[in-house]
Each structure stands twice: as structure tokens, then as C-alpha cells.
Design a protein around this motif. Structure first.
Motif, PDB file in Angstrom:
ATOM      1  N   TRP A 621      42.505  -9.703  86.074  1.00 52.72           N
ATOM      2  CA  TRP A 621      43.066 -11.057  86.122  1.00 52.72           C
ATOM      3  C   TRP A 621      41.985 -12.042  86.530  1.00 52.72           C
ATOM      4  O   TRP A 621      41.146 -11.747  87.389  1.00 52.72           O
ATOM      5  N   ALA A 622      41.991 -13.228  85.897  1.00 53.15           N
ATOM      6  CA  ALA A 622      41.032 -14.274  86.239  1.00 53.15           C
ATOM      7  C   ALA A 622      41.730 -15.618  86.198  1.00 53.15           C
ATOM      8  O   ALA A 622      42.527 -15.901  85.285  1.00 53.15           O
ATOM      9  N   SER A 623      41.430 -16.456  87.203  1.00 56.29           N
ATOM     10  CA  SER A 623      42.003 -17.791  87.264  1.00 56.29           C
ATOM     11  C   SER A 623      41.067 -18.684  88.065  1.00 56.29           C
ATOM     12  O   SER A 623      40.915 -18.497  89.279  1.00 56.29           O
ATOM     13  N   GLY A 624      40.417 -19.632  87.387  1.00 54.46           N
ATOM     14  CA  GLY A 624      39.484 -20.505  88.085  1.00 54.46           C
ATOM     15  C   GLY A 624      38.408 -19.692  88.777  1.00 54.46           C
ATOM     16  O   GLY A 624      37.746 -18.854  88.158  1.00 54.46           O
ATOM     17  N   PRO A 625      38.201 -19.902  90.071  1.00 53.45           N
ATOM     18  CA  PRO A 625      37.152 -19.169  90.780  1.00 53.45           C
ATOM     19  C   PRO A 625      37.555 -17.756  91.173  1.00 53.45           C
ATOM     20  O   PRO A 625      36.741 -17.019  91.708  1.00 53.45           O
ATOM     21  N   TRP A 626      38.796 -17.357  90.929  1.00 54.61           N
ATOM     22  CA  TRP A 626      39.296 -16.050  91.367  1.00 54.61           C
ATOM     23  C   TRP A 626      39.217 -15.020  90.243  1.00 54.61           C
ATOM     24  O   TRP A 626      39.388 -15.337  89.077  1.00 54.61           O
ATOM     25  N   ARG A 627      38.994 -13.778  90.619  1.00 53.59           N
ATOM     26  CA  ARG A 627      39.134 -12.641  89.713  1.00 53.59           C
ATOM     27  C   ARG A 627      39.599 -11.446  90.520  1.00 53.59           C
ATOM     28  O   ARG A 627      39.253 -11.285  91.703  1.00 53.59           O
ATOM     29  N   ALA A 628      40.410 -10.598  89.905  1.00 51.41           N
ATOM     30  CA  ALA A 628      40.931  -9.419  90.595  1.00 51.41           C
ATOM     31  C   ALA A 628      41.168  -8.320  89.576  1.00 51.41           C
ATOM     32  O   ALA A 628      41.425  -8.584  88.392  1.00 51.41           O
ATOM     33  N   GLY A 629      41.048  -7.080  90.039  1.00 50.25           N
ATOM     34  CA  GLY A 629      41.258  -5.945  89.155  1.00 50.25           C
ATOM     35  C   GLY A 629      41.948  -4.803  89.866  1.00 50.25           C
ATOM     36  O   GLY A 629      41.769  -4.603  91.072  1.00 50.25           O
ATOM     37  N   LEU A 630      42.744  -4.077  89.130  1.00 48.88           N
ATOM     38  CA  LEU A 630      43.407  -2.870  89.628  1.00 48.88           C
ATOM     39  C   LEU A 630      43.335  -1.832  88.525  1.00 48.88           C
ATOM     40  O   LEU A 630      43.743  -2.105  87.386  1.00 48.88           O
ATOM     41  N   GLY A 631      42.806  -0.643  88.839  1.00 42.07           N
ATOM     42  CA  GLY A 631      42.649   0.347  87.792  1.00 42.07           C
ATOM     43  C   GLY A 631      42.621   1.759  88.314  1.00 42.07           C
ATOM     44  O   GLY A 631      42.702   2.004  89.522  1.00 42.07           O
ATOM     45  N   PHE A 632      42.502   2.699  87.378  1.00 39.69           N
ATOM     46  CA  PHE A 632      42.430   4.111  87.726  1.00 39.69           C
ATOM     47  C   PHE A 632      41.480   4.813  86.779  1.00 39.69           C
ATOM     48  O   PHE A 632      41.203   4.344  85.666  1.00 39.69           O
ATOM     49  N   ASP A 633      40.971   5.950  87.225  1.00 43.91           N
ATOM     50  CA  ASP A 633      40.177   6.850  86.394  1.00 43.91           C
ATOM     51  C   ASP A 633      40.745   8.244  86.544  1.00 43.91           C
ATOM     52  O   ASP A 633      40.760   8.810  87.650  1.00 43.91           O
ATOM     53  N   TYR A 634      41.222   8.781  85.430  1.00 43.24           N
ATOM     54  CA  TYR A 634      41.785  10.134  85.414  1.00 43.24           C
ATOM     55  C   TYR A 634      40.752  11.091  84.833  1.00 43.24           C
ATOM     56  O   TYR A 634      40.179  10.846  83.766  1.00 43.24           O
ATOM     57  N   VAL A 635      40.500  12.187  85.556  1.00 37.10           N
ATOM     58  CA  VAL A 635      39.595  13.237  85.101  1.00 37.10           C
ATOM     59  C   VAL A 635      40.390  14.529  85.011  1.00 37.10           C
ATOM     60  O   VAL A 635      40.985  14.975  86.007  1.00 37.10           O
ATOM     61  N   ALA A 636      40.435  15.107  83.844  1.00 34.37           N
ATOM     62  CA  ALA A 636      41.228  16.316  83.638  1.00 34.37           C
ATOM     63  C   ALA A 636      40.586  17.510  84.335  1.00 34.37           C
ATOM     64  O   ALA A 636      39.408  17.487  84.713  1.00 34.37           O
ATOM     65  N   ALA A 637      41.358  18.556  84.508  1.00 34.47           N
ATOM     66  CA  ALA A 637      40.823  19.803  85.052  1.00 34.47           C
ATOM     67  C   ALA A 637      39.772  20.364  84.095  1.00 34.47           C
ATOM     68  O   ALA A 637      39.920  20.276  82.874  1.00 34.47           O
ATOM     69  N   GLN A 638      38.719  20.916  84.667  1.00 34.88           N
ATOM     70  CA  GLN A 638      37.677  21.533  83.854  1.00 34.88           C
ATOM     71  C   GLN A 638      37.690  23.036  84.103  1.00 34.88           C
ATOM     72  O   GLN A 638      37.113  23.543  85.062  1.00 34.88           O
ATOM     73  N   ASP A 639      38.406  23.748  83.261  1.00 36.80           N
ATOM     74  CA  ASP A 639      38.433  25.206  83.360  1.00 36.80           C
ATOM     75  C   ASP A 639      37.666  25.856  82.213  1.00 36.80           C
ATOM     76  O   ASP A 639      37.662  27.081  82.071  1.00 36.80           O
ATOM     77  N   ARG A 640      37.016  25.028  81.419  1.00 33.21           N
ATOM     78  CA  ARG A 640      36.184  25.541  80.328  1.00 33.21           C
ATOM     79  C   ARG A 640      34.759  25.687  80.858  1.00 33.21           C
ATOM     80  O   ARG A 640      33.896  24.828  80.671  1.00 33.21           O
ATOM     81  N   VAL A 641      34.517  26.797  81.562  1.00 30.58           N
ATOM     82  CA  VAL A 641      33.236  27.031  82.234  1.00 30.58           C
ATOM     83  C   VAL A 641      32.726  28.416  81.857  1.00 30.58           C
ATOM     84  O   VAL A 641      33.503  29.315  81.517  1.00 30.58           O
ATOM     85  N   PRO A 642      31.417  28.628  81.905  1.00 31.62           N
ATOM     86  CA  PRO A 642      30.866  29.955  81.612  1.00 31.62           C
ATOM     87  C   PRO A 642      31.212  30.939  82.725  1.00 31.62           C
ATOM     88  O   PRO A 642      31.548  30.545  83.850  1.00 31.62           O
ATOM     89  N   ASP A 643      31.087  32.220  82.429  1.00 33.06           N
ATOM     90  CA  ASP A 643      31.430  33.255  83.416  1.00 33.06           C
ATOM     91  C   ASP A 643      30.211  33.672  84.235  1.00 33.06           C
ATOM     92  O   ASP A 643      30.046  34.849  84.568  1.00 33.06           O
ATOM     93  N   ASP A 644      29.359  32.700  84.583  1.00 36.37           N
ATOM     94  CA  ASP A 644      28.169  32.992  85.375  1.00 36.37           C
ATOM     95  C   ASP A 644      28.346  32.578  86.828  1.00 36.37           C
ATOM     96  O   ASP A 644      27.366  32.476  87.576  1.00 36.37           O
ATOM     97  N   GLY A 645      29.570  32.328  87.234  1.00 38.70           N
ATOM     98  CA  GLY A 645      29.828  31.891  88.597  1.00 38.70           C
ATOM     99  C   GLY A 645      30.123  30.417  88.722  1.00 38.70           C
ATOM    100  O   GLY A 645      30.465  29.945  89.811  1.00 38.70           O
ATOM    101  N   THR A 646      29.996  29.656  87.623  1.00 33.08           N
ATOM    102  CA  THR A 646      30.336  28.243  87.655  1.00 33.08           C
ATOM    103  C   THR A 646      31.808  28.085  87.992  1.00 33.08           C
ATOM    104  O   THR A 646      32.670  28.727  87.390  1.00 33.08           O
ATOM    105  N   ARG A 647      32.112  27.233  88.942  1.00 29.23           N
ATOM    106  CA  ARG A 647      33.475  27.079  89.433  1.00 29.23           C
ATOM    107  C   ARG A 647      34.245  26.070  88.587  1.00 29.23           C
ATOM    108  O   ARG A 647      33.746  24.999  88.246  1.00 29.23           O
TER     109      ARG A 647
END
Length: 718
Positions: A621-647
Motif C-alpha cells: 500500500w502507498a499513499s503520499g509519503p506513506w508505504r506499508a507492506g504485509l506478506g509471506f514466503d512459503y517454502v515447501a518441505a524438501q524431502d528430495r535429497v540424496p542418501d548420503d546423509g543430507t537431511r
């Protein structure tokens, strides 16, 4: 100068100084829009910005200065950079489409672009090479400071080969004005101060510039001091003087400071400038409770350009730098391993006169460096690396868009001298002759729609540590071994993108795939080694798994997208609702997302530390001298990993908010403005672990992502 360029005169948004440059008319419009703020009130500025949205100018993406680039590119500058700044380059850029971070705690991280990291990402300073040891190890910081940075440009994709054969993943260009490239009129500057709760940060920076039509001077200083970073859970700490359990990442405090001076002499047809800068940082390495790093980097740079009035060349630009980098790892206060890297860089770039619709640059780049690591934990020998390259970039303008062509040929030499007192390192010399080429196209389907496509073939010479490493590496919790017989890393890459723009509404998406016939990466050998390097059986205390640099067939593919929709305001989808937020206000919905898949085609296993599906959104949002933001960042589970001990890592959603207010005042002939801002990160205090960090496997659960933190600050431009 072509018929489509003109000389524009404008006033800087920092200081009200006149600036003249030969630019594309759209570039001039962008600069006039950005710099005209000082001729209006803050409210009028916001209204004007809401009415006009023009293409960004990305210098790195197009060395000819055109407004439209064929390769995917993005930039951060101005208020957006101020509100997004973190203590490391990687975390500042993390979350941009296609960009993630290596995140070795809050003090060290490099950008990852399209799943590629390390020396496949070229970090530049003002389009010139930088020299450090950040690609060697995840716990080595990049010596850059956002407080003194004017703009950061990100160039994604293989067409970045113009700036180095190793830039198959992309380019990050950190731009400052330490060598002024345009005449100044009088004195101007800026100052910034901020504080944060999550790490008890206290930061400040100041910059001042002055000059006239013939000379310009620049000076800046910065200082950032932090304590251990707050997290949502209690973590153990064995550092002397610290509690055994606390809700902070043990040994994550830091103190960074530095500054620079520079000056430029301007001539009728060009300029010549020099700068000297220093960067100091003392920070904890979060994988070990009692190990800290003391870093110092001194850099001396030259930048000059000469414009010809006529003839086959329009201009020649020369850049050169010398860097003296050193950092020492302290164990309980006692000096341990010391890393040094000294080197020089030279870049000569000549822009030829147009041949019909064909424009382009040809250039020479030469780099040399000497590296050493002395101490018990030295896993790479003393070495010398040299590279000489010729490159060309051409653009052919068409009625429907443009075609681009690029090529690069190099000669690289890597030589190992072993290490005094350590006999496990191989001594030898390798010569490489990599060649790379790229072609791209931009199609203007309609005034609102553009299509782009890039095809490239790249070759990268192995680095010194990939050839000759042989020792314990604490950051990866492994015994790393190089392979002196490695050949060139080779990749064929293609991307296809589409972009749409209508007023304030825009959307862009790019799909990409890279096929490596010889991707050089660390792969487990199945052996265990003692701290002295001897093979030991399983179950031996202190044993380290051996990882070897090997070439494998690999495939990277993915999709990245971003967009913005005007919901309320002029041309907004919900324009009739503007009375809810004010007639002069705007409300935009910003969207972003990406996904990368990377596979070792020799084994069928996924490659490690690849970002999963990510999706983000911000309501702005922006109005004159003001600006404001509200947001999110979603990161999915990462289970596609090699079997070398990577968690594997779980999915998470991080919420954030920001607020900014701009004021303006005038003292005599001096006009100044200030941005007061606040940013609240991880609002819900969510416990999260980075899927792209080596710490997730080697130091779990010691280093989660930071918890809730409020940052407040002010930036004054005068």
C-alpha cells in the motif's frame, strides 16, 4: 550514438546535482522519474510514481545500455533495497525468483541462482571482478556491505558468460559510487542508522560526495555490530561465558566495519577514477561454539572511459583492481588457520560503432591470484590461478525485437605449490582452454507482450581446490579430496520466458533447463578418515567421511515467475474501492515463486542443497509519503535429497511486514529527505531450517533461521 538515444539532463535523487549522460529515452524517463522527487512534495512524488511505471535499466544485463534485456534480470535499489537489507549478500537476495542462499548462519552466505552456487555464480563489484575466499567454504563471508551499496543487479542464466566462464549460474553485480562516473555539482551525501531486536543490531553508515564538472570526490564509512541471533527454541551452547541453553544461536555475534575513498577526473570525452576501500569483519562460525573469524579485505580499483568522436569505436572502458584478502580462524582466542588471497583483475571493453542495426562490444579480461591456507585445518594448498579471456557481445535490432550473440574463449592455468609442513598436497600444474557461446532472442509480440529465449554452451575450468584439496573441512564436516585429473565442466542450457505489462500490472515467467556432461561436485567415496587423514573403520571417534570432487552428468531444470497486480487505485481492478484507502492511494498485490529440480544423472540421486518449491506474496500500500507492506514466503518441505546423509527439511511459512514514511525539508539551497522505516520479520516466530544450508546436515539443530525481529531505522539523503 544511434537515433534512438539522446542526452538527458536531470537532478540526482540524492543531492540535486545535474547529471548528463547519453541514454536511451526510456532510460532517461526512468532516471527522471526517480530523481524528480526533489522538485516535488513527497505526496506528489508518490502520485507520479503510481501513474507511471517504465522498464528497469539493468546495466549488467545489457552492456550496451538498452532498456530491454534478453536474459532474465532483476535489481534492488532505493527504498526497496533499504527495506530488504540483511547482514549478508545471500540473505539480502534470498527470495527473489530463482535466488536462494547458502546461509551459514547470519554472518556468511552467498547467493544460489537456479540451484547453482560457489564459483558458478559470479559476484562483481561495479561490473569488475571481486576476490575473496567465499566460494571456497560456506563459512567464509562475502566482503560486501549493503549500507554503502546503491544498487544490486541479478542476472540469471547462462548468458552471463560475458562476465566470466564460471558464471554459468548467473551474475550478482554490487554497484556503488566509490568511483564517480558522472560530474557532480556541489556536495551531497546520505546517512543511515538502524537497530534490530532479533540480534540486537546497531548499524550506521555515512557517505559524502562533492565536485564540479572536472573533479569529483567520494568518501564513505560503515559500522554494524550484532549479538547472538534470537531463535524460537532453546539451543545448547558450550562457549565459555555463555549459558548452556538459550534462545539464541550460539557464537553468531559479529562486528563489521570499513569505508572507502575515491575520486574521478572528467575530460571532454571521458573520465578516469581511482578508489581505495577496506572491509573488516569479526564474526562467529555457528558450527563451532568457540571458533571465530577475523577477516580483512583491502581493494584498490581503477575505472576509466574514453569516448571517440568518430571511427570504428564509440568508446573504450578500462577497469582494473588489486585485492589483498586475509582471514584468520581463531579457536578459543588462539590463531588457527589463516587464509590469504591476493590478486589483480583487468577488464578492457570496447564498444564498436553500429554496423547497420548491429551493435556490440568486444573485450579482454585477465585475472591472477595467489592463494594460501596455513594451519592445522588447511584443506587446500598454496596455489596460483591465472586466466586470460577474449569475449564478444553483439545485438542485432529487428522490427520485431532483437537477436543477441555472445562468445568467450579463455586460457586458464592452475598451479599447486603444496604447503609448508604438510606433505599430503599434490604439486602440479594444469592448463585449460574453455570456450563458451550463447545466442538469444527477444520478440515483441504486442505492445504488452514479450517473449525471450536463450541458448548457450559453456565450459568452466576447475578451481584450485577442486583439483588439489586434501584435508579436513570443518564447514562441511568432511574430508575433502580434489582430483588433479579433472577436465572442463561443460553445460548446455536453454531458457524460455514470457513477460506481460499493462500500466502498473505485470507478469513474467521463465522456464529453464541445464544439461551438464561434467558437473564438478563433492560426492561421497564411502571411506572414513581420521583427523590425520588415515583411513579408519566405521565407529572411530572423530572420523570424517571422505568426499571427493568428481565430474558427473547432471540436469537442472525449473521455473521462476513474478508479477504485480494493481488492486486499488488508478487502473486498479477494484478502482471503485479506492475510497476505502484514499483517492491518492494505491494497493498492489505482488506475487513470486520458483521451483528447481537437480539430479545426478549417473546415480539417479537428487543433488544436495536444492531449494524446494517456493511461493511468496506481498500486499503493498502507498499513499503520499506513506508505504506499508504485509506478506509471506512459503517454502515447501524438501524431502528430495540424496542418501548420503543430507537431511530432509520441513516446510514453513514466514510472515513479514514493513512500514515506511518519507519526510522532506530544505535548509537554504539544500534540499534533504528522510525515509523512516520499520520491518518486522518472522512475525509468528516460526522455527524453520534452510533447505539450502550445509548446516541443516552438519550442525542440526544449532542454526535455524532467525526468529521474530523488529528492525527500525532512518536514511537521510541530502
Amino acid at each position: 550514438m544511434t537515433p534512438h538515444t539522446l542526452a538527458c539532463s536531470l537532478r540526482s535523487n540524492r543531492a540535486g546535482r545535474p547529471v548528463r549522460a547519453a541514454l536511451h529515452p526510456l532510460a532517461c524517463a526512468v532516471l527522471l522519474l526517480a530523481s524528480g522527487a526533489h522538485a516535488q512534495t513527497a505526496a506528489t512524488d508518490a502520485a507520479a510514481a503510481a501513474r507511471v511505471r517504465l522498464p528497469e535499466v539493468t546495466v549488467t544485463g545489457n552492456p550496451l545500455g538498452a532498456d530491454a534485456v534478453v536474459v532474465p534480470a532483476a535489481q534492488l535499489s532505493g527504498d526497496d533495497l533499504t527495506l530488504r537489507t540483511e547482514s549478508t549478500l545471500g540473505q539480502t537476495l534470498d527470495g527473489l525468483p530463482g535466488v536462494s542462499s547458502t546461509y551459514f548462519g547470519p554472518n556468511a552466505s552467498r547467493p544460489i541462482i537456479r540451484g547453482l552456487d560457489g564459483d558458478r555464480i559470479r559476484v562483481l563489484q561495479n561490473s569488475g571482478a571481486t576476490l575473496d575466499a567465499s566460494a571456497l567454504s560456506f563459512d567464509h563471508a562475502v566482503p560486501t556491505e549493503a549500507l554503502t551499496t546503491e544498487r544490486i543487479e541479478v542476472l540469471r542464466g547462462p548468458a552471463a558468460l560475458l562476465y566470466g566462464g564460471s558464471a554459468v549460474g548467473g551474475v550478482v553485480n554490487v554497484i556503488d559510487n566509490r568511483i564517480p562516473r558522472e560530474p557532480l555539482n556541489g556536495v551531497d551525501g546520505k546517512a543511515e542508522a538502524s537497530a534490530a531486536t532479533g540480534n540486537r543490531e546497531r548499524a550506521g553508515a555515512a557517505m559524502v560526495e562533492g565536485g564540479n564538472d572536472r573533479f569529483a570526490l567520494h568518501a564513505d564509512v560503515f559500522d554494524r555490530d550484532t549479538d547472538d541471533v534470537r531463535v524460537p527454541v532453546e539451543l545448547g551452547c558450550e562457549k565459555p561465558g555463555s549459558p548452556g541453553l538459550s534462545r539464541r544461536i550460539c557464537n553468531s555475534a559479529s562486528h563489521t566495519r570499513g569505508g572507502a575513498v575515491g575520486g574521478t577526473a572528467f575530460f571532454d570525452r571521458g573520465y578516469l577514477g581511482l578508489s581505495a576501500s577496506t572491509y573488516r569483519s569479526d564474526y562467529g562460525t555457528v558450527a563451532e561454539d568457540d571458533v571465530t573469524i577475523g577477516m580483512r579485505s583491502n581493494r584498490y580499483a581503477l575505472d576509466g572511459m574514453w569516448r571517440f568522436g568518430a571511427g570504428p569505436l564509440e568508446s573504450v572502458r578500462v577497469q582494473a583492481s588489486h585485492t589483498d584478502y586475509r582471514h584468520t580462524e581463531y579457536e578459543g582466542g588462539e590463531p588457527g588457520t589463516t587464509f590469504r588471497n591476493r590478486g589483480n583483475d583487468l577488464r578492457v571493453e570496447a564498444k564498436h560503432a553500429p554496423v547497420g542495426r548491429l551493435q556490440g562490444v568486444i573485450g579482454l579480461q585477465a585475472e591472477s591470484s595467489r592463494f594460501s591456507a596455513e594451519g592445522e585445518e588447511a584443506f587446500a594448498p598454496r596455489s596460483r590461478s591465472r586466466s586470460t579471456a577474449l569475449f564478444v557481445h553483439e545485438e542485432l535490432g529487428m522490427d520485431w525485437g532483437k537477436l543477441t550473440f555472445g562468445a568467450r574463449t579463455e586460457r586458464d592455468t592452475v598451479e599447486s605449490f603444496g604447503s609448508q609442513g604438510i606433505d599430503r598436497f599434490a604439486v602440479g600444474k594444469r592448463d585449460f582452454h574453455p570456450h563458451s557461446a550463447a545466442v538469444g532472442a527477444l520478440f515483441n509480440l504486442t505492445p504488452a507482450w514479450q517473449l525471450t529465449s536463450n541458448l548457450s554452451y559453456t565450459q568452466r575450468a576447475p578451481k584450485d581446490y577442486e583439483l588439489f584439496a586434501n584435508g579436513p573441512h570443518v564447514a562441511t564436516a568432511a574430508w575433502e579430496t580434489g582430483d588433479p585429473t579433472l577436465g572442463l565442466e561443460k553445460a548446455t542450457s536453454v531458457d524460455v520466458g514470457a513477460a506481460w505489462k499493462s500500466g502498473p500490472n505485470r507478469f513474467a515467467a521463465t522456464a529453464f533447463v541445464s544439461q551438464f556432461s561434467n558437473y564438478i561436485g563433492l560426492t561421497p567415496t564411502g571411506l572414513l578418515r581420521s583427523e590425520e587423514g588415515d583411513p579408519v573403520p566405521a565407529g572411530t571417534d572423530g572420523a570424517l567421511p571422505e568426499y571427493r570432487y568428481q565430474g558427473v552428468r547432471a540436469r537442472f531444470h525449473g521455473l521462476e515467475a513474478s508479477g504485480s497486480v494493481r488492486l486499488v487505485g488508478q487502473t486498479g481492478l477494484l478502482a471503485q474501492s479506492s475510497r476505502l484507502i484514499g483517492d491518492a492511494s494505491t494497493l498492489d498485490l505482488q506475487l513470486r515463486g520458483d521451483v528447481v529440480r537437480a539430479t545426478n544423472r549417473d546415480t539417479g540421486q537428487p543433488l544436495p542443497r536444492i531449494a524446494p518449491f517456493r511461493l511468496g506474496s506481498t500486499l503493498q500500500w502507498a499513499s503520499g509519503p506513506w508505504r506499508a507492506g504485509l506478506g509471506f514466503d512459503y517454502v515447501a518441505a524438501q524431502d528430495r535429497v540424496p542418501d548420503d546423509g543430507t537431511r530432509a527439511t520441513g516446510g514453513y511459512t514466514l510472515w513479514n511486514a514493513s512500514l515506511g514514511y518519507r519526510t522532506q525539508w530544505q535548509f537554504g539551497a539544500t534540499r534533504s529527505n528522510a525515509l523512516w522505516y520499520a520491518r518486522l520479520d518472522n512475525i509468528t516466530d516460526k522455527l524453520a531450517y534452510s533447505p539450502t544450508s550445509i548446516l541443516t546436515t552438519t550442525a542440526f539443530p544449532k542454526a535455524p533461521l532467525p526468529g521474530r525481529s523488529l528492525k527500525v531505522g532512518v536514511r537521510v539523503d541530502f
